[in-house]
Structures are given as structure tokens and as C-alpha cells.
Write an enzyme that holds these catalytic residues in place. Sequence first.
Site, PDB file in Angstrom:
ATOM      1  N   HIS A 151     -25.570   6.206   9.257  1.00  0.00           N
ATOM      2  CA  HIS A 151     -24.937   6.902   8.170  1.00  0.00           C
ATOM      3  C   HIS A 151     -23.837   6.465   7.017  1.00  0.00           C
ATOM      4  O   HIS A 151     -23.940   6.757   6.138  1.00  0.00           O
ATOM      5  CB  HIS A 151     -24.071   8.058   8.861  1.00  0.00           C
ATOM      6  CG  HIS A 151     -25.060   9.123   9.456  1.00  0.00           C
ATOM      7  ND1 HIS A 151     -25.330   9.112  10.712  1.00  0.00           N
ATOM      8  CD2 HIS A 151     -25.691  10.249   8.863  1.00  0.00           C
ATOM      9  CE1 HIS A 151     -26.262  10.200  10.999  1.00  0.00           C
ATOM     10  NE2 HIS A 151     -26.395  10.879   9.911  1.00  0.00           N
ATOM     11  N   GLU A 182     -36.245  17.035  14.501  1.00  0.00           N
ATOM     12  CA  GLU A 182     -35.959  15.514  14.491  1.00  0.00           C
ATOM     13  C   GLU A 182     -35.843  15.089  15.879  1.00  0.00           C
ATOM     14  O   GLU A 182     -35.223  13.867  16.233  1.00  0.00           O
ATOM     15  CB  GLU A 182     -34.374  15.357  13.876  1.00  0.00           C
ATOM     16  CG  GLU A 182     -33.307  16.379  14.107  1.00  0.00           C
ATOM     17  CD  GLU A 182     -32.107  16.358  13.399  1.00  0.00           C
ATOM     18  OE1 GLU A 182     -31.931  15.124  12.416  1.00  0.00           O
ATOM     19  OE2 GLU A 182     -31.172  17.047  13.489  1.00  0.00           O
ATOM     20  N   ASP A 238     -33.707  10.730  12.454  1.00  0.00           N
ATOM     21  CA  ASP A 238     -33.557  10.718  13.970  1.00  0.00           C
ATOM     22  C   ASP A 238     -34.762  11.092  14.535  1.00  0.00           C
ATOM     23  O   ASP A 238     -35.115  10.338  15.720  1.00  0.00           O
ATOM     24  CB  ASP A 238     -32.739  12.132  14.154  1.00  0.00           C
ATOM     25  CG  ASP A 238     -31.499  11.776  14.072  1.00  0.00           C
ATOM     26  OD1 ASP A 238     -30.849  10.569  14.420  1.00  0.00           O
ATOM     27  OD2 ASP A 238     -30.412  12.595  13.340  1.00  0.00           O
ATOM     28  N   CYS A 274     -36.319  15.718   5.034  1.00  0.00           N
ATOM     29  CA  CYS A 274     -35.184  15.234   4.310  1.00  0.00           C
ATOM     30  C   CYS A 274     -34.350  14.083   4.941  1.00  0.00           C
ATOM     31  O   CYS A 274     -33.247  13.652   4.688  1.00  0.00           O
ATOM     32  CB  CYS A 274     -34.215  16.631   4.551  1.00  0.00           C
ATOM     33  SG  CYS A 274     -33.710  16.844   6.394  1.00  0.00           S
TER      34      CYS A 274
HETATM   35  C1  PEP Z   1     -32.207  12.977   9.586  1.00  0.00           C
HETATM   36  O1  PEP Z   1     -32.017  12.682  10.915  1.00  0.00           O
HETATM   37  O2  PEP Z   1     -33.518  12.495   9.215  1.00  0.00           O
HETATM   38  C2  PEP Z   1     -31.601  13.714   8.669  1.00  0.00           C
HETATM   39  C3  PEP Z   1     -31.824  13.962   7.543  1.00  0.00           C
HETATM   40  O3  PEP Z   1     -30.160  13.862   9.254  1.00  0.00           O
HETATM   41  P1  PEP Z   1     -29.028  12.979   9.494  1.00  0.00           P
HETATM   42  O4  PEP Z   1     -29.560  11.552   8.849  1.00  0.00           O
HETATM   43  O5  PEP Z   1     -27.833  13.257   8.956  1.00  0.00           O
HETATM   44  O6  PEP Z   1     -29.131  12.835  10.967  1.00  0.00           O
HETATM   45 MG    MG Z   2     -30.738  13.912  11.843  1.00  0.00          MG
END
Ligand code: PEP
Ligand code: MG
Length: 583
Positions: A200, A444, A468, A515
Site C-alpha cells: 500500500h 480478491e 490481493d 481495480c
Molecule cells: C486489490 O487487492 O487489488 C485492491 C484493489 O485492493 P487493495 O490494494 O486496497 O488491497
Molecule cells: Mg485488496
Amino acid sequence: MTFALHGIAVSKGIAIGKAVLISRAALEVSHYLVEAGKEEDEAQKLLDAFEQVRQELEQLRQGLPKDAPQEMAAFLDVHGMILADPALAEKPIKLIRTQRLNAAWALTTELNDLLEQFADIEDAYLKERANDIRQVAERVIKALNAQKKDSLNDDDFLPASDIGVESIIVAHDIAPHDMLRFKDHAFTGFVTDLGGKTSHTAIVARSMEIPAVVGVRHASEMIRHGDWLILDGEHGVVVVAPDEQLLAEYRKLQAQALKEARKLRQLKHSKTETTDRVEIELFANIELPEDAIQAVKLGAVGVGLFRSEFLFMDRKQALPDEEQQYQEYRRVVDLMHGLPVNIRTIDVGADKALGGGSDVSQTGASPLGLRAIRWSLTEPEIFLTQLRAILRASAHGQARIMIPMLAHAKEIDETFRLIEKAKQQLHQRGKAFNPNIQVGAMIEIPAAALMLPLFINRFDFLSIGTNDLIQYTLAIDRADHAVAHLYDPLHPAILNLLSSIIDQAKRADVPVAICGEMAGDPALTKLLLAFGLTDFSMHFSQLLLVKREILKANVGLLKTRAPRVLRAYEPEEQAKALEYLLS
Ligand code: PEP
Ligand code: MG
């Protein structure tokens, strides 16, 4: 001497500037450069803090009850001795005088050096002394903070403009929330020892459009405060102390990149469709409400992922209440002028720590632990508060609820039960909301991907979180640089999962988007189009790069080439199939 360090490129661009070293502990304290001429005052502050702690320890020693265990007195004596050793203040004072670091920063820098020396010691008794030193230093930092009216303050980061040259942050690691704190400060790049491409922290660096290289092992030890650096966010290279020739070459590259970015901006107004007229929708991923302004400017047709947890990660603040959350969600909804906004419910845990002090239950630090919806369902009151805030925002536009990390049918049941309850509560309070608010699921976890009909039947839309999905399918902690080389979006298992999810959702006529970071990688755009993807959600900095690929693509043709890619499991065979698809 010039030398280069290598790491993982996570945010594009070239930065040239001087290193600002942020020590591990320093992230917890204020750090700024003191004004020239004020060095002696700052050194005195440190000495005063030492004296204050000495007096405190003395008082504690005096006040010990007669029957207190002997160890207590011995413990206070050890701390007193550490404090009295002039060596502990010596180096920080030198740092204040020569590099103008503020007192707390100088002390934590020295503390880190000392702790690292202790890390190599085997002797258990001596190892324990490291803790004593840390505790003494922490007392001094507390005393320093007490000297200021308010201790931790975001304004404590000195804007680079005040230093006169551009600055690049070098740190062992930076938590996602700390990264956001740098947002308003004019740093031009980030280098960290730890981290992976989809950690992140890396995602936030990309969202700030600041070149960043992570996983540069030992960078924070090898780079010194004030070293000149070239940071190549494209190739994951950090050049330390570059010579004039190298600097000139990189400055040229920097200028070229700027020119290209200007050219790219011309695509902003064109329709997003392929050469065979398939319309593609590009959504934005945002971390903060104000990111929506840029998203709209760059032509996003909605917010595909609002990572709402960033509202909850400030360690110094209590968790936002319903009204505060409502205001934030409403701001995004208003900024998007009626376009859809997927507000992803709080996804804390793993590499995102929850703020709000000790009155909130803990999330899991492991990516397999109590994270995202799992945590929300153990904290129904916090979850209900968030649901009510989102529902209230839905009265003003297309706010939609998006649930992260679902795997089990009973989690889905419980989530919908709480959504209904939140609606009832608002109804009783006479608050407006959209009773038909759309609810989507993030796909995910491999279990969800493999049992997609469960999600297709129950949700209004799906969004694939590839970050994920890759992490859990390949068993690779996405934030761990030690296994970063195994984090492979092109693994045949991942490609087959993605293609299957998209295909099933399309057949059932349930909207599906990606996403995760894959959606924002222009090198993968054609492949995802070949799998039939029409909704992409990415950080706005990637929007036009992806759009440029879409404008050149022919979906009909790409689709005929997808099966060969999906059948390939030997790397060579896959490489050939991909090359053919992209040709
Ligand atoms: C993902 O897991 O691809 C996602 C978009 O959520 P995050 O990156 O916040 O876990
Ligand atoms: Mg995620």
C-alpha cells in the site's frame, strides 16, 4: 564516489535531489531542519530535555516505596547511567550543528545507529541494554515534545522549497499512512529499504505521482543525509553522488518525460474506444476525497475504488464518526457530479494499521489475519456507522457500497443483514438515503473467484482486486520485498482466473471491473481487453497511458488470440503467445 543501488520500481519518473534520511523512530517524531543560526538553541533544547529526564528519574528513585523490589532501583540506576553518559548526546548535538536536524530527529538518528549495533550482539544481557537505551531516548523525546505546544504536527516536515533544493526521502520503511502525510510536502522522490510493488505504500507513492523505488536493501544505511541522488522510478535504480555527466543525462531524460506527459494530456478529451468501436470505461482509484478532482479532470467516468480506510488510519485521531465520514463521502460524490462512486468499506489489517488509539480492537498484521470485512464484522458498531454514512451520501449521488475480501456465504449474509439494519436506523432517524443503493463485492480471494456464481447471484457488481488475488493465489505477501520477485501477474493461474471471472460475469450480465494495479499497467491493457474486460479502475496518473493503449487496440482481433495465451503454461510457450497477442 558514485555508486548505484537497485530496487523495485513502483512509481515512474526521474527525481534528482538531496537525500533526506528519515530514521525508523523519526517517523514517529517531528523532523525538520532548524533555521540557520538557531543550531545552538536547538542543541540547548536537547540538553534541557536530558536534564529534565535526569530530574524525573531522580524523583522516581527518591519516591520508591521501601518495599519496592530491588530491581526497580537497579533499573532506574541503569537508566540514570545511560543518561549521564555524555556519548549519548554528543552525536545528536553534532548532527544539529552540522546538518541542522531538529533535536528529536537527531536523537532518533543516533538511537537507530546504536540499536543496529546492538542487533548484532549475541549476549542476551547486553541485548537487553538496547531496550534500556531505547526507553531512555524515548523519555528524552517525550520531554522534547512537551517543550513544544503541540507535539506531532504535519507541519514539522520542512517543505523542500525551504531547503532550497529538491529533496528525496530515504527511509527503512514507510507505512501507507505516513506516506500520505508527505503529500503536502514538496518531496520529489522516495527510496525505502523494504516494500513490494503492490504494497500500500507503493500504491500511495504512485497516487502522489512521485517517483519511488522500494526494496532497495540497505539504502537507508548506505545513503547519507545530504547525498545527491538520482532516482530512476522507471528502472528501479538509485544513483548516489552522481557526477556532472550523469546528472546532465538524467536531466535530459527528465525533460523528455515532461514533454511526453504534455503530449499525453491531449488524449484527455477523446472518447475511450477501441479501433473496432468497443467502448471502454475508465474509473479512478482514490485514497483521499480531493483526489476526485484530478480524476474528473482526466476523464474518469466514476470512482471505481475509494479506499475509505485512509480516513481511519491517522494514529493521532479518534476514528471518524458518522457525521465526519458522511461529509467526506459526500464530498467525493459531489466532486464526481453524479458519476458512480464505489466506496470500499474499511480495509484495515495486514500492511494498513488502524488508527484511533487503544480504544479500538486490533486488526491482524498478517495478510491472512483479521483484515477488511473480517474485521468489520467483528466490529459491527464501527461497520454500521460507516454503512450509515455511505447510505446518507447516496442521497446526493451515485454512492455505492463495495465490500473487500469476502470469501464465505455467511460473511455475505451478515454484511447484507447489517446493511439492512443501517437502513432501518436511518429510516427511524428520518435521514435520507437511496434505498436501492448498489452493493458490490471485491473478488480478491481465490475461493471467491472459484465460486463466482455465489457472488454473481447476490451482488449488483463485481470488482477484481488483482493485488490481493495474486497475493493469495501465489501465496506471496505483497508487502514483502524478499518474495517480490515471485509476485507475477502473468502467472498462468492468475490469467486463467481473471479470464474466467470476466467471462462468467459478462455472461450473467453483472458489471465487472478490475481495480487492482494490473488495470493501470499499460503493458497489460491489451491482454485484459483480450479477456473481454471493459471496465478498468486505476489511479488517475495511469488513466491516459491506459487510454492510449485502448485507442490502438482491436478487441475483436485480440479476443481471437486470448485462448492461446490461456492454454500456455510453459514460460516459453506463454511468452510466444503473448508476443503474438500484442503484435
Ligand atoms: C486489490 O487487492 O487489488 C485492491 C484493489 O485492493 P487493495 O490494494 O486496497 O488491497
Ligand atoms: Mg485488496
